[in-house]
Write an enzyme that holds these catalytic residues in place. Structure first.
Site, PDB file in Angstrom:
ATOM      1  N   ASP A   1       9.087   5.999   7.657  1.00  0.00           N
ATOM      2  CA  ASP A   1       8.764   7.330   8.192  1.00  0.00           C
ATOM      3  C   ASP A   1       7.818   8.112   7.284  1.00  0.00           C
ATOM      4  O   ASP A   1       7.432   9.230   7.619  1.00  0.00           O
ATOM      5  CB  ASP A   1      10.055   8.131   8.445  1.00  0.00           C
ATOM      6  CG  ASP A   1      10.835   8.395   7.165  1.00  0.00           C
ATOM      7  OD1 ASP A   1      10.409   7.931   6.085  1.00  0.00           O
ATOM      8  OD2 ASP A   1      11.887   9.063   7.247  1.00  0.00           O
TER       9      ASP A   1
ATOM     10  N   ASP B   1       7.331   4.185 -10.419  1.00  0.00           N
ATOM     11  CA  ASP B   1       8.160   3.993  -9.233  1.00  0.00           C
ATOM     12  C   ASP B   1       9.644   3.950  -9.552  1.00  0.00           C
ATOM     13  O   ASP B   1      10.278   2.894  -9.577  1.00  0.00           O
ATOM     14  CB  ASP B   1       7.717   2.760  -8.435  1.00  0.00           C
ATOM     15  CG  ASP B   1       6.602   3.123  -7.454  1.00  0.00           C
ATOM     16  OD1 ASP B   1       6.127   4.272  -7.516  1.00  0.00           O
ATOM     17  OD2 ASP B   1       6.229   2.278  -6.632  1.00  0.00           O
TER      18      ASP B   1
ATOM     19  N   GLY C   1       2.643   3.743   1.465  1.00  0.00           N
ATOM     20  CA  GLY C   1       3.221   3.976   2.782  1.00  0.00           C
ATOM     21  C   GLY C   1       3.776   5.381   2.935  1.00  0.00           C
ATOM     22  O   GLY C   1       4.092   5.811   4.054  1.00  0.00           O
ATOM     23  N   ARG C   2       3.914   6.072   1.815  1.00  0.00           N
ATOM     24  CA  ARG C   2       4.391   7.470   1.898  1.00  0.00           C
ATOM     25  C   ARG C   2       3.827   8.288   0.754  1.00  0.00           C
ATOM     26  O   ARG C   2       4.494   9.185   0.233  1.00  0.00           O
ATOM     27  CB  ARG C   2       5.917   7.517   1.893  1.00  0.00           C
ATOM     28  CG  ARG C   2       6.576   6.853   0.705  1.00  0.00           C
ATOM     29  CD  ARG C   2       8.011   7.288   0.616  1.00  0.00           C
ATOM     30  NE  ARG C   2       8.741   6.496  -0.363  1.00  0.00           N
ATOM     31  CZ  ARG C   2       9.987   6.752  -0.702  1.00  0.00           C
ATOM     32  NH1 ARG C   2      10.631   7.762  -0.165  1.00  0.00           N
ATOM     33  NH2 ARG C   2      10.590   6.004  -1.592  1.00  0.00           N
TER      34      ARG C   2
ATOM     35  N   ASP D   1       4.216  -4.799  -7.443  1.00  0.00           N
ATOM     36  CA  ASP D   1       3.572  -3.546  -7.022  1.00  0.00           C
ATOM     37  C   ASP D   1       4.119  -2.356  -7.804  1.00  0.00           C
ATOM     38  O   ASP D   1       3.578  -1.259  -7.721  1.00  0.00           O
ATOM     39  CB  ASP D   1       3.761  -3.309  -5.518  1.00  0.00           C
ATOM     40  CG  ASP D   1       5.209  -3.429  -5.084  1.00  0.00           C
ATOM     41  OD1 ASP D   1       5.809  -4.499  -5.303  1.00  0.00           O
ATOM     42  OD2 ASP D   1       5.752  -2.446  -4.557  1.00  0.00           O
ATOM     43  N   ASN D   2       5.181  -2.576  -8.566  1.00  0.00           N
ATOM     44  CA  ASN D   2       5.755  -1.496  -9.372  1.00  0.00           C
ATOM     45  C   ASN D   2       5.486  -1.709 -10.859  1.00  0.00           C
ATOM     46  O   ASN D   2       6.197  -1.175 -11.706  1.00  0.00           O
ATOM     47  CB  ASN D   2       7.258  -1.383  -9.119  1.00  0.00           C
ATOM     48  CG  ASN D   2       7.557  -0.907  -7.696  1.00  0.00           C
ATOM     49  OD1 ASN D   2       6.714  -0.256  -7.075  1.00  0.00           O
ATOM     50  ND2 ASN D   2       8.725  -1.224  -7.193  1.00  0.00           N
TER      51      ASN D   2
ATOM     52  N   GLY E   1       0.822  -1.212   0.000  1.00  0.00           N
ATOM     53  CA  GLY E   1       0.000   0.000   0.000  1.00  0.00           C
ATOM     54  C   GLY E   1       0.849   1.252   0.000  1.00  0.00           C
ATOM     55  O   GLY E   1       2.073   1.214   0.115  1.00  0.00           O
TER      56      GLY E   1
ATOM     57  N   LYS F   1       4.148  12.170  -3.108  1.00  0.00           N
ATOM     58  CA  LYS F   1       5.007  11.070  -2.664  1.00  0.00           C
ATOM     59  C   LYS F   1       6.049  11.635  -1.705  1.00  0.00           C
ATOM     60  O   LYS F   1       6.702  12.629  -2.031  1.00  0.00           O
ATOM     61  CB  LYS F   1       5.679  10.433  -3.890  1.00  0.00           C
ATOM     62  CG  LYS F   1       6.642   9.295  -3.585  1.00  0.00           C
ATOM     63  CD  LYS F   1       7.053   8.601  -4.891  1.00  0.00           C
ATOM     64  CE  LYS F   1       8.148   7.574  -4.669  1.00  0.00           C
ATOM     65  NZ  LYS F   1       8.542   6.938  -5.937  1.00  0.00           N
TER      66      LYS F   1
ATOM     67  N   ARG G   1      -1.970  -1.105  -9.962  1.00  0.00           N
ATOM     68  CA  ARG G   1      -0.777  -1.930 -10.145  1.00  0.00           C
ATOM     69  C   ARG G   1      -1.198  -3.394 -10.237  1.00  0.00           C
ATOM     70  O   ARG G   1      -2.293  -3.755  -9.796  1.00  0.00           O
ATOM     71  CB  ARG G   1       0.145  -1.771  -8.930  1.00  0.00           C
ATOM     72  CG  ARG G   1       0.496  -0.332  -8.615  1.00  0.00           C
ATOM     73  CD  ARG G   1       0.724  -0.118  -7.110  1.00  0.00           C
ATOM     74  NE  ARG G   1       0.873   1.300  -6.799  1.00  0.00           N
ATOM     75  CZ  ARG G   1       2.020   1.961  -6.766  1.00  0.00           C
ATOM     76  NH1 ARG G   1       3.135   1.307  -6.988  1.00  0.00           N
ATOM     77  NH2 ARG G   1       2.069   3.244  -6.511  1.00  0.00           N
TER      78      ARG G   1
HETATM   79  P1  AMP Z   1       9.043   0.860  -3.342  1.00  0.00           P
HETATM   80  O1  AMP Z   1      10.172  -0.102  -3.179  1.00  0.00           O
HETATM   81  O2  AMP Z   1       9.457   2.304  -3.356  1.00  0.00           O
HETATM   82  O3  AMP Z   1       8.152   0.513  -4.484  1.00  0.00           O
HETATM   83  O4  AMP Z   1       8.169   0.742  -2.005  1.00  0.00           O
HETATM   84  C1  AMP Z   1       7.703  -0.475  -1.491  1.00  0.00           C
HETATM   85  C2  AMP Z   1       6.751  -0.220  -0.359  1.00  0.00           C
HETATM   86  O5  AMP Z   1       7.410   0.462   0.717  1.00  0.00           O
HETATM   87  C3  AMP Z   1       5.548   0.637  -0.693  1.00  0.00           C
HETATM   88  O6  AMP Z   1       4.454   0.148   0.024  1.00  0.00           O
HETATM   89  C4  AMP Z   1       5.965   2.002  -0.224  1.00  0.00           C
HETATM   90  O7  AMP Z   1       4.854   2.834   0.055  1.00  0.00           O
HETATM   91  C5  AMP Z   1       6.740   1.658   1.033  1.00  0.00           C
HETATM   92  N1  AMP Z   1       7.718   2.688   1.413  1.00  0.00           N
HETATM   93  C6  AMP Z   1       8.874   3.014   0.775  1.00  0.00           C
HETATM   94  N2  AMP Z   1       9.537   3.979   1.449  1.00  0.00           N
HETATM   95  C7  AMP Z   1       8.783   4.290   2.537  1.00  0.00           C
HETATM   96  C8  AMP Z   1       8.922   5.202   3.634  1.00  0.00           C
HETATM   97  N3  AMP Z   1       9.990   6.029   3.743  1.00  0.00           N
HETATM   98  N4  AMP Z   1       7.955   5.231   4.567  1.00  0.00           N
HETATM   99  C9  AMP Z   1       6.880   4.425   4.475  1.00  0.00           C
HETATM  100  N5  AMP Z   1       6.693   3.543   3.489  1.00  0.00           N
HETATM  101  C10 AMP Z   1       7.625   3.465   2.522  1.00  0.00           C
HETATM  102 MG    MG Z   2       6.553   0.966  -5.330  1.00  0.00          MG
END
Ligand code: AMP
Ligand code: MG
Length: 468
Positions: free
Chosen positions: A118, A255, A85-86, A245-246, A83, A106, A176
């Site tokens: 965070d 992403d 997360g940021r 998810d990407n 989901g 983002k 996605r």
């Molecule tokens: P990503 O590898 O960027 O596609 O992210 C994978 C997952 O980690 C997704 O659910 C993002 O929303 C979450 N995510 C990445 N960085 C952060 C962060 N700094 N804080 C919270 N969630 C994160």
């Molecule tokens: Mg992602």
């Protein structure tokens, strides 16, 4: 101004997201605004509005921020809940010519999907997404876009303390493969059907009347993703984290994390610090294409046919066809890069033989310089194999090839050492190198000497990072 937000996702797909507001940025400062994209979206923003609205400092009127749920296979292992997360989806806008786009922040703070994170982002990685996505758009590769990056005035902790920033991202949607997986894994077949109906209406409206719209959706996503990965391969682009998810249902590149461009041609090239097995190496991307699409097909099985066995046969048939389809898309891409007009039975061999002959030579410049042997030679340590290949190519390519090469092959790509230098300067408060590089990659077919050269020896093995 006001933004005429719509919220079709929240309206049509209840219980697939959570309402949550972005964190208010304490001291927003606009670092870059994409005026051309804003105009294309029908937004006539002031810089002050952009700084407030695209940092989370203020919600633009009509925004209804949500975090979307999705799952995903990360490096092959299934995470049932990832989901946003940021990220916060502010809403959708409809362009003057009738196209619908998400506007998402983002790096805008924690959500119920943040797990240990965070919710924040540093200015380096957000500017990096801006640069690389805008390059993709400039060379005509389907991609999410970058509308603005705003420094928040907040410091965040990574390996060290860094200035925080928010990216305003524009996407045809944020659906996605992992969105489908989220609901399929929970056994919520009705939600998968709603998502599929929504995806068809939003991205593939012509398919609504098909005999089997869900099979048509699978076919359409396969077709777009296959062309997309062929485009990436043509540019030497390595996404770096092709988790499910990407992978976007719209067929856009999405992403931009540890992504980077290969310089010297080496099929096993990996930049990501965590990709120890080379799962997402340059030459593996077409295999991962098939792997990820198999995960999408699995979620659609219950919709493909009332008989599960029949449905699985149908899905397997489509999945089996991906390799041949990709090879056709790759060959079409290579014909363009080689300046070949029409089709000849020997083209595939010609393209394959070039790859063998060019081992180690700069990917981008080799194609750009093919018609100019004096410029081409210095790119090679050993020119022997090219010596044999070039006459075959010249005979096949014929007249006018230099012009076709120049139109098909960018002179400027976001070179790793240039990107790093621009981001380091930006982190230290100097945006000038970023803007110079941005200007060069926005006109990628124009020769701009300082931005064209490969990394100087001594730049070393380039390493990129996730979740920054
Ligand atoms: P990503 O590898 O960027 O596609 O992210 C994978 C997952 O980690 C997704 O659910 C993002 O929303 C979450 N995510 C990445 N960085 C952060 C962060 N700094 N804080 C919270 N969630 C994160
Ligand atoms: Mg992602």
């Amino acid at each position: 101004m006001t933004i005429a937000f719509d919220h079709s996702y929240a309206r049509d797909l209840p219980n697939t997201f959570l309402r949550v507001a972005p964190d208010p940025a304490p001291a927003p400062k606009l670092l870059v605004l994409n005026r051309k994209l804003a105009a294309d979206l029908g937004l006539d923003l002031t810089e002050a509005e952009a700084a407030l609205w695209f940092s989370g400092a203020e919600l633009p009127p009509g925004a209804d921020p949500i975090a979307q749920a999705y799952a995903g296979h990360q490096f092959g292992g299934f995470s049932p809940q990832l989901g946003d997360g940021r990220a916060h989806l502010l809403g959708e806008v409809i362009t003057p010519d009738g196209r619908r786009f998400d506007i998402q922040l983002k790096g805008s703070g924690r959500t119920p999907f943040s797990r240990g994170g965070d919710g924040k982002a540093a200015i380096g990685p957000m500017l990096r997404e801006y640069l690389i996505s805008e390059f993709m758009a400039a060379v005509g590769v389907p991609t999410t876009r970058s509308l603005a990056v705003v420094a928040t005035g907040e410091e965040i902790w990574r390996a060290t303390k860094l200035p925080g920033a928010v990216l305003a991202r524009v996407a045809a949607s944020h659906l996605r493969v992992g969105t489908f997986q989220f609901f399929a894994a929970r056994g919520e077949g009705d939600k998968v059907r709603q998502l599929a109906d929504y995806a068809i209406a939003r991205h593939y409206p012509d398919l609504a009347g098909a005999d089997n719209p869900y099979l048509a959706l699978l076919d359409a996503v396969i077709a777009r993703q296959s062309r997309l990965i062929a485009d990436w391969m043509g540019l030497g682009f390595i996404h770096g984290v092709m988790n499910t998810d990407n992978m976007a249902i719209s067929g856009e590149t999405i992403d931009y994390g540890p992504c980077a461009f290969m310089e010297g041609y080496a099929p096993g090239t990996v930049f990501s610090s965590i990709d120890h097995q080379g799962r997402y190496a340059y030459a593996n991307q077409p295999l991962i294409l098939g792997w990820n699409l198999a995960r999408l097909a699995e979620t659609l099985v219950p919709l493909l046919d009332p008989s599960r066995d029949t449905a699985i046969d149908i899905a397997n048939d489509r999945l089996t066809g991906i390799a041949a389809r990709y090879r056709r898309d790759w060959l079409a891409m290579m014909r363009r890069k080689l300046g070949l007009v029409g089709e000849d039975a020997g083209d595939a061999q010609l393209a394959d033989d070039l790859l063998t002959a060019m081992a180690g030579a700069d990917w981008t410049l080799t194609f750009r310089r093919l018609a100019d042997e004096a410029m081409l030679r210095p790119l090679f340590d050993d020119f022997t194999a090219m010596e044999a290949w070039l006459p075959r190519w010249r005979t096949r390519a014929g007249d006018g090839v230099a012009q076709r090469l120049a139109a098909a092959n960018p002179a400027v790509i976001p070179r790793n050492h240039k990107v790093e230098a621009a981001l380091t300067a930006a982190t230290e408060g100097d945006m000038a190198p970023f803007h110079a590089l941005l200007a060069a990659i926005q006109t990628p077919f124009a020769e701009a000497e300082p931005f064209m050269l490969p990394a100087p020896t001594g730049f070393g093995q380039y390493v990129t990072f996730c979740g920054t």
